[in-house]
Design an enzyme around this catalytic site. Structure first.
Site, PDB file in Angstrom:
ATOM      1  N   HIS A  72      39.086  -7.552 139.414  1.00 27.35           N
ATOM      2  CA  HIS A  72      39.130  -7.688 137.957  1.00 27.35           C
ATOM      3  C   HIS A  72      39.361  -6.324 137.334  1.00 27.35           C
ATOM      4  CE1 HIS A  72      37.052 -11.803 137.052  1.00 27.35           C
ATOM      5  NE2 HIS A  72      37.960 -11.882 138.010  1.00 27.35           N
ATOM      6  N   TYR A 200      31.227 -12.143 127.962  1.00 27.41           N
ATOM      7  CA  TYR A 200      29.849 -11.978 127.502  1.00 27.41           C
ATOM      8  C   TYR A 200      29.848 -12.295 126.013  1.00 27.41           C
ATOM      9  CZ  TYR A 200      29.115  -9.225 131.809  1.00 27.41           C
ATOM     10  OH  TYR A 200      29.038  -8.801 133.115  1.00 27.41           O
ATOM     11  N   PRO A 292      20.428  -8.746 134.176  1.00 23.47           N
ATOM     12  CA  PRO A 292      21.748  -8.942 134.792  1.00 23.47           C
ATOM     13  C   PRO A 292      22.927  -8.740 133.849  1.00 23.47           C
ATOM     14  CG  PRO A 292      20.672 -11.056 134.411  1.00 23.47           C
ATOM     15  CD  PRO A 292      19.660  -9.997 134.080  1.00 23.47           C
ATOM     16  N   LYS A 296      24.420  -4.874 137.350  1.00 20.80           N
ATOM     17  CA  LYS A 296      24.029  -3.651 138.052  1.00 20.80           C
ATOM     18  C   LYS A 296      23.078  -3.865 139.226  1.00 20.80           C
ATOM     19  CE  LYS A 296      26.559  -1.121 135.735  1.00 20.80           C
ATOM     20  NZ  LYS A 296      27.788  -0.774 136.440  1.00 20.80           N
ATOM     21  N   TYR A 384      30.394   0.217 133.293  1.00 20.98           N
ATOM     22  CA  TYR A 384      30.548  -1.103 133.916  1.00 20.98           C
ATOM     23  C   TYR A 384      31.087  -0.973 135.341  1.00 20.98           C
ATOM     24  CZ  TYR A 384      31.421  -6.149 134.099  1.00 20.98           C
ATOM     25  OH  TYR A 384      31.401  -7.482 134.442  1.00 20.98           O
TER      26      TYR A 384
END
Length: 389
Positions: A72, A200, A292, A296, A384
């Protein structure tokens, strides 16, 4: 039995560490309380940082991950009807890999016999003794018999509820914890993802996440109160709620299906210091928990394993005692940065029960800033994909 290193816990952190040490000829025994099928049955994370994939490649165990995993190069933050894409590859030059933690564990487990990594499953009553001495040992029971293993070092990779952290005396320990006033209700289903990248979402009704494990298996979550019951969420109600919170674009591409697994997980931030005491080193969830939201958990465990393996290899192969002594400080420096990112993203994307109109306006302002700022997107992207080791 005697060994150089005894690892407590055969999850991905313990197995990864065991393989790295065995590859350098270091004697290792892994002790696990559960049976192999139970270990593989744990449904966990699915987004891997470069740190994690590089360690698998270093061991020569990344072939299936690269064949079946999904690279991704971006993800989305959603607020109402708006999708804000974070182009992590353009901003950092790196990608993440969607490949389930279960599959990482399976790859490590299946490679253990041929690589000489000894794993003792179904070990009960595991206890660590004299970890601050020159003669530490661990005891466990199996089939009604008590066994003892003497080792030069112990590595606690046994999770939040394992015995390793309890071997550190309270007089030298410090725990930092924040428990969040909500949990994540998750559903796993054999249906195509609603989007080719993660979403998200911050919605009036609460947070939602659209994720996946493969091109035919999806993982979704919604924010729920801590006292919520699974029985109150039949599949149809959960799919309806996901469609609402994720927004019209995701809803239009959502395929519904029966749940393979459904559960509610509480959220907390937790750090235990120090991560080394005497001959005991902690790694992964035994030392820290992250919500979550930032993906991580497994990746932070992998960075611990990187530092810990380098320290132990330095000690046994090159006589570097200082490497072991410095493990805790080095690992904790990265732990706190990952905790900060996960905490920050959790605050941004969730609705808190005590939140007011001002808090909501701050979330909107922050998302507006992220949508229009290359610098803000770069900060999110580099966190990220994982900060440098």
């Amino acid at each position: 039995m005697k060994t150089q290193v005894a690892i407590i816990g055969a999850g991905p952190a313990g197995l990864l560490l065991g393989h790295l040490l065995r590859a350098e000829g270091i004697e290792v025994v892994v002790i696990e309380r559960a049976a192999p099928d139970y270990v593989l049955g744990r449904i966990r994370a699915g987004v891997l940082e470069r740190t994690t994939t590089d360690l698998m490649d270093r061991l020569g165990l990344g072939a299936r991950m690269h064949a079946e995993g999904l690279p991704h190069d971006g993800f989305h933050l959603a607020d109402g009807e708006r999708l804000i894409r974070i182009d992590i590859e353009a901003l950092t030059g790196k990608k993440v890999m969607v490949y389930g933690q279960t599959e990482v564990t399976r790859d490590l487990m299946e490679a253990a016999p041929e690589r000489g990594l000894e794993i003792i499953y179904e070990a009960g009553d595991v206890a660590l003794h004299a970890v601050d001495s020159d003669a530490p040992y661990v005891t466990y029971s199996k089939d009604g018999v008590t066994y003892r293993i003497d080792a030069q070092f112990f590595c606690g990779c046994d999770g939040f509820h394992g015995p390793s952290r309890k071997a550190v005396p309270a007089s030298v320990a410090k725990a930092y914890e924040k428990v969040y006033p909500f949990g994540w209700l998750g559903i796993l289903a054999d249906v195509p993802p609603c989007h080719h990248e993660l979403i998200y979402a911050n919605h009036d009704r609460g947070f939602a996440l659209a994720s996946m494990r493969s091109e035919s298996r999806s993982r979704y979550y919604i924010q729920v109160p801590l006292d919520e019951k699974i029985e109150e969420w039949p599949d149809d109600r959960l799919w309806d709620e996901l469609a609402t919170r994720l927004g019209p674009e995701a809803a239009a591409n959502m395929t519904r299906g029966p749940a393979l697994e459904k559960s509610i997980a509480p959220l907390r931030s937790f750090v235990f210091e120090p991560m080394r005491y005497g001959r005991l080193m902690l790694a992964g969830d035994s030392a820290h928990i992250v919500p979550p939201t930032g993906a991580k958990g497994l990746n932070l465990a992998a960075s611990d394993v990187h530092y810990l393996s380098e320290a132990l290899i330095g000690y046994f192969k090159r006589g570097y005692a200082d490497a072991v002594a410095g493990y805790s400080d080095k690992a904790l420096a990265r732990v706190w940065k990952s905790e900060r990112f996960s905490w920050q993203l959790t605050k941004l994307m969730h609705r808190f029960p005590d939140g007011d109109a001002f808090d909501r306006r701050m979330q909107v302002a922050e998302l507006d800033y992220i949508a229009s700022s290359h610098a803000a997107q770069t900060t999110i992207a580099e966190n990220y994909v994982g900060l440098s080791l």
